[in-house]
Design an enzyme around this catalytic site. Structure first.
Site, PDB file in Angstrom:
ATOM      1  N   TYR A 150      -0.613  -3.539   7.765  1.00 17.81           N
ATOM      2  CA  TYR A 150      -1.249  -2.454   7.017  1.00 17.81           C
ATOM      3  C   TYR A 150      -0.196  -1.453   6.566  1.00 17.81           C
ATOM      4  O   TYR A 150      -0.198  -1.002   5.402  1.00 17.81           O
ATOM      5  CB  TYR A 150      -2.293  -1.767   7.897  1.00 17.81           C
ATOM      6  CG  TYR A 150      -3.069  -0.676   7.185  1.00 17.81           C
ATOM      7  CD1 TYR A 150      -3.903  -0.985   6.109  1.00 17.81           C
ATOM      8  CD2 TYR A 150      -2.981   0.646   7.604  1.00 17.81           C
ATOM      9  CE1 TYR A 150      -4.624   0.002   5.459  1.00 17.81           C
ATOM     10  CE2 TYR A 150      -3.695   1.651   6.960  1.00 17.81           C
ATOM     11  CZ  TYR A 150      -4.523   1.321   5.886  1.00 17.81           C
ATOM     12  OH  TYR A 150      -5.233   2.308   5.238  1.00 17.81           O
ATOM     13  N   SER A 171      -1.819   5.682   2.611  1.00 19.57           N
ATOM     14  CA  SER A 171      -2.300   6.083   3.935  1.00 19.57           C
ATOM     15  C   SER A 171      -1.139   6.594   4.764  1.00 19.57           C
ATOM     16  O   SER A 171       0.021   6.203   4.547  1.00 19.57           O
ATOM     17  CB  SER A 171      -2.942   4.890   4.643  1.00 19.57           C
ATOM     18  OG  SER A 171      -3.217   5.191   6.007  1.00 19.57           O
TER      19      SER A 171
END
Length: 323
Positions: free
Chosen positions: A183, A157
């Site tokens: 994350y 990501s």
């Protein structure tokens, strides 16, 4: 042509004219979103897909479109896999190894994002434990099944820009918990894992890459509240306006899954091996300049080969298993 693909390309556009009959593919996270679409597109072009999911009943219902669109010998079977439990990961790997059937492509698609602070069954912070450590053990255990000419695609990501990995405090032992930082660490780990896996396996003809699917509204964002999301979008659009760019637009799920299938089944192996891809192409390094959350580019620390080796060694120590 492959070089004509971009941010708005869909899975079906990327795979147009591609015959995957006889290919066998493992896709994790086939109970919703990108995993289902990835499996559907591959099976529609003839691939035999093994879909992994924690909730098999949910996955069975979710993958109805995969079975409906399967063609040219394609199909899907399901295997139980809870990435937040290394016992489950090892059991799933054992089942796949016992079958002895090779894979031409492994797509490590499953993941969680911005979760509240918590731990996996084995005591790892939820996001690093699920997104990186679970996949690390699964993929390395089944690596002998990946045939020469095969590939590993890790779903990463642009969130990797939030943080480099913390090799000495993966469970936030030294810093306050921040869901975005957690994350970011896990997504950087996904990229570094691909870099080192590629280095270790390319001599036998197996390559690995990491991809950013783009901004898509799926179940992945269930822990991000509406207020937080709206504030984030407002900030992104303000930054884009300053640059003279149009407002941010979400990708559709078929657009979001396109880079995974492009990197796994369409792009040249030497083009994507050890690299980071987005919008159906290999992206560039970003070190300075004005960078919005939706800008293209990868941070150098995520592709650092020495950092990748160090993460590999640390992860082996964390799980008590060498590969």
């Amino acid at each position: 042509m492959a070089d004509s693909f971009g941010a708005t390309s869909t899975t079906d556009e990327v795979l147009a004219g591609v015959n995957l009959r006889g290919k066998r593919v493992l896709v994790t996270g086939v109970s919703a979103g990108l995993g289902v679409e990835t499996a559907r597109a591959l099976a529609a072009h003839g691939a035999q897909v093994v879909g992994a999911a924690r909730d098999l009943a949910k996955a069975e219902a979710a993958t109805a479109p995969v079975r409906a669109d399967a063609a040219n010998g394609g199909g899907i079977e399901l295997v139980e896999l809870d990435l937040a439990s290394l016992a489950s990961v090892r059991a799933a790997a054992d089942r796949l190894l016992d079958s002895g059937k090779p894979f031409d492509l492994v797509i490590a698609n499953a993941g969680v994002m911005a979760t509240p602070f918590g731990h996996t069954i084995d005591g790892f912070e939820t996001q690093i434990g699920t997104n990186h450590i679970g996949h690390f053990v699964l993929v390395n255990r089944i690596a002998p099944l990946i045939a020469s000419g095969g590939r590993l695609v890790n779903l990463a990501s642009s969130g990797h820009r939030y943080a480099d990995v913390d090799l000495d405090g993966p469970n936030f032992e030294r810093t306050p918990y921040d869901p975005r930082v957690a994350y970011g660490r896990s997504k950087t780990a996904n990229i570094l894992f691909a870099v080192e896996f590629d280095r270790r396996h390319r001599e036998r003809g197996v390559r690995a890459t990491a991809v950013h699917p783009g901004g898509i509204q799926t179940e992945l964002g269930r822990h991000v509240g509406e207020e937080t999301l709206n504030a984030m979008l407002a900030s992104i659009n303000a930054d884009l306006a300053k640059l003279g760019e149009p407002p941010f637009q979400w990708k559709t799920i078929p657009q979001g899954a396109a880079t995974s299938v492009w990197a796994g089944a369409v792009a040249r192996a030497d083009e994507v091996g050890g690299r980071y891809c987005e919008n159906c192409h290999v992206t560039t390094l970003i070190t300075d300049g004005v960078i919005t959350p939706v800008s293209e580019g990868v941070r150098p620390y995520a592709l650092d080969p020495e950092r990748a080796k160090a993460l590999w060694a640390k992860t082996e120590a964390w799980v008590g298993e060498s590969f």
